[in-house]
Scaffold this motif. Structure first.
Motif: not given
Length: 493
Positions: A294-295, A299-301, A357-359, A365
Motif C-alpha cells: 500500500y505505502v 503513496w509512492d514510498y 490515496d494520498q500520504p 498511518w
C-alpha cells in the motif's frame, strides 16, 4: 531435553553459547520480516507478477510449518549440536542461492530450502539455551533468547528497507552468509551429544504430506482465478490439498513419532489456542505484506520509507508482548487474545473503509500502525501462552511446535488470499481495503476463540512468554523436556 554422551561444558558454553543461540534466533526472524520489503524490487528485477512473487513468502512459510514441529524431535535423535550445524549450513547455502537466483523458479526453490534450515535452527537454538545454561540462569537465558527474536521483528522493516533501497533485494540474503559462517564457527563450542535411542525419528512421510497438502491448497487459492475454478488442475489442488492434510492427521493419530502432536488437541484450551493461532496467521501475514504494498504503490514510498513506516507498529508489538507475558495465567491468555483481537479487528475495519490515496503518515498511518501493533503483540503472546499453559510442562515442546505450525499454515493461506485480490503492481485502493477487511474478519474469529481460553485450575509455572508479533515465522520449539527444570521452558510467538 534428553541427550546422552554429553561432554562436560567448556568455559565458553555459558554466555557465548547463549549469544550464539540468540543470534540464530535473531537471524531466522530477521529473514522473515525483511522479505516483505523486497517484493516491489523483485517485481522490477525479475518482471514477475505479484501472484508468483507471493510464493517467495508462501514457500518459506509452508516448509517452515511442515518441518517445525518434527524438527524438535531431531534435537534428541541427532543431538542439538548436529541439528544446529545442519540448520545453519542449510540456511546459509540457501541464502547464497537465493541471492544469486537468475529467475523466479530458482529463487522459489532456494527459498523453500531456506525455510527448511530455519525450521531446524529455531528448536536447535532453544535446545542450546535450555541445556547449556546454568539452571539458576535458565529463565533469564530464555528471556534473552526471546528478546533477540523480538528485536529482529522490530528492526527488520527498517533494516530491510535500508538494504533494498541502497543495494537491492539480493543484499537481504547476502548478509546472512557472514553471520551463518560465524555461527558455524561458534558451534564448535557446543558440547557434543550422541542423541538418544529412546526417541524415534519424526514421521518423514507425514511431514511431506503436510507440506504438500498446504502447498496445494495455497496454490489453488492463489491460481484458481487464473486457471479457472472448474479446470482439472484447480480441482486437483482444491481436493488434493485437504486430502493430503487429512492423511497426515490420520498418520499422526497413530504414529509413535508423529509429524504433528495432535493428541494435544484433546485439551480444549489448547485446541482453541491452535484455532486462534491459525486465524491469527491468516490476518497477520496478509496484513504485514499489504501494508508494504500500500505505502509503496498508493503513496509512492521508497522501500526505505516503507520500512520506516512499518517500524513503529513493530516496536509497539514487541513492547506489548513483553508486558502481556507478565499477566496472571488465570486470565492473562484470555484477556490478551480476545482483547488484542478486538483492537486488531477494529483497526482493520477502520483501514478497510478509510484508506487515503494520498500520504498521511503522522495523522493516519502512525496512530493506526501503533494500535495494530498493540493488538498483534497481545494476540501473539496470548495464543502462545495459552498453548504452553494448557499442557503439562513435559509437553511444552510439542504444544509450542503445533501452535506455531498452525500459525504458519494460516499465514501461508493468508498470503494466498492476498495474491488472489492483489493481482499486480497496478492495484487500486479498493483491493488493499479488501485485504484489511479479510484480516479484520479473521481477527473477529480470533477474538471469539480467545474467549474460550480458560483454565480450570492453576497451571504449572512457566516463564512469561515474550515474542515479536510482526513475523510469521518466529517460533520456539524443542523436544519434550524431562529435566527438573522443564517448567522454566518458554516459547515465543
Amino acid at each position: 531435553m534428553t541427550t546422552t554422551g554429553t561432554e562436560a561444558p567448556k568455559p565458553r558454553a555459558g554466555a557465548s553459547l547463549l549469544l550464539l543461540a540468540s543470534g540464530a534466533s535473531f537471524l531466522a526472524v530477521l529473514d522473515v520480516t525483511v522479505v516483505n520489503l523486497a517484493i516491489p524490487d523483485l517485481h522490477d528485477d525479475l518482471g514477475s507478477g505479484f501472484k508468483g512473487l507471493s510464493w517467495v513468502i508462501t514457500l518459506y512459510a509452508v516448509t517452515f510449518a511442515a518441518l517445525l514441529a518434527p524438527a524438535g524431535r531431531l534435537a534428541d535423535a541427532l543431538g542439538r549440536r548436529t541439528l544446529f550445524v545442519t540448520g545453519v549450513s542449510v540456511f546459509t547455502v540457501a541464502s547464497a542461492l537465493v541471492a544469486a537466483s537468475p529467475n523466479l523458479g530458482v529463487l522459489l526453490g532456494a527459498r523453500a530450502v531456506q525455510g527448511l534450515g530455519a525450521a531446524a535452527m529455531i528448536p536447535a537454538s532453544l535446545a542450546i539455551v535450555l541445556t547449556d545454561s546454568p539452571p539458576e540462569r535458565r529463565r533469564a537465558a530464555i528471556g534473552q533468547w526471546s528478546a533477540a527474536a523480538a528485536l529482529a521483528a522490530a528492526v527488520g522493516p527498517a533494516v530491510g528497507g535500508s538494504l533494498v533501497d541502497l543495494a537491492g533485494w539480493r543484499s537481504l540474503f547476502l548478509i546472512n552468509i557472514p553471520f551463518g559462517l560465524y555461527f558455524l564457527y561458534g558451534a564448535t563450542g557446543i558440547p557434543r551429544t550422541t542423541g538418544t535411542g529412546a526417541r524415534k525419528l519424526p514421521d518423514a512421510l507425514g511431514t511431506l504430506l503436510l507440506g504438500a497438502g498446504v502447498g496445494l491448497l495455497c496454490l489453488s487459492i492463489s491460481k484458481g482465478s487464473d486457471w479457472g475454478w472448474s479446470e482439472p488442475s484447480t480441482l486437483t489442488c482444491v481436493l488434493g490439498g485437504p486430502a493430503l492434510i487429512a492423511v497426515c492427521l490420520l498418520r499422526s493419530a497413530r504414529h509413535p513419532a508423529p509429524a504433528l502432536e495432535i493428541s494435544l488437541w484433546r485439551e480444549r484450551t489448547f485446541a482453541l489456542a491452535n484455532a486462534a493461532a491459525f486465524f491469527y496467521g491468516v490476518a497477520l501475514f496478509a496484513w504485514l505484506l499489504v501494508g508494504v504494498l500500500y505505502v509503496t504503490e498508493a503513496w509512492d514510498y521508497s522501500e526505505l520509507q516503507a520500512g520506516l513506516a512499518m517500524t513503529p507498529g513493530a516496536f509497539a508489538a514487541t513492547f506489548v508482548a513483553l508486558r502481556v507475558g507478565k499477566l496472571p495465567p488465570s486470565y492473562g491468555p484470555r484477556l490478551a487474545t480476545a482483547g488484542g483481537a478486538v483492537v486488531l479487528a477494529g483497526t482493520a475495519f477502520l483501514l478497510a473503509f478509510t484508506l487515503p490515496d494520498q500520504p498521511m503518515f503522522l495523522a493516519y498511518w502512525l496512530p493506526l500502525g501503533i494500535t495494530s501493533g498493540i493488538g498483534m503483540g497481545a494476540v501473539t503472546t496470548g495464543t502462545s501462552t495459552a498453548a504452553a499453559l494448557s499442557v503439562s510442562p513435559l509437553r511444552f515442546a510439542g504444544a509450542t511446535g503445533l501452535n506455531q505450525t498452525a500459525r504458519q499454515i494460516g499465514g501461508a493461506l493468508g498470503i494466498a488470499l492476498l495474491a488472489t485480490v492483489v493481482a499486480g503492481r497496478t492495484t487500486g485502493i479498493a483491493d488493499f481495503e479488501r485485504i484489511y477487511l479479510i484480516s479484520g474478519c479473521a481477527s473477529v474469529v480470533v477474538g471469539v476463540l480467545g474467549l474460550g481460553l480458560t483454565f480450570a485450575k492453576p497451571p504449572a509455572p512457566a516463564a512469561p512468554t515474550s515474542a515479536p508479533a510482526t513475523t510469521a515465522t518466529s517460533t520456539a520449539t524443542t523436544t519434550d523436556r524431562k529435566t527438573p527444570d522443564a517448567d522454566t521452558a518458554d516459547t515465543t510467538r
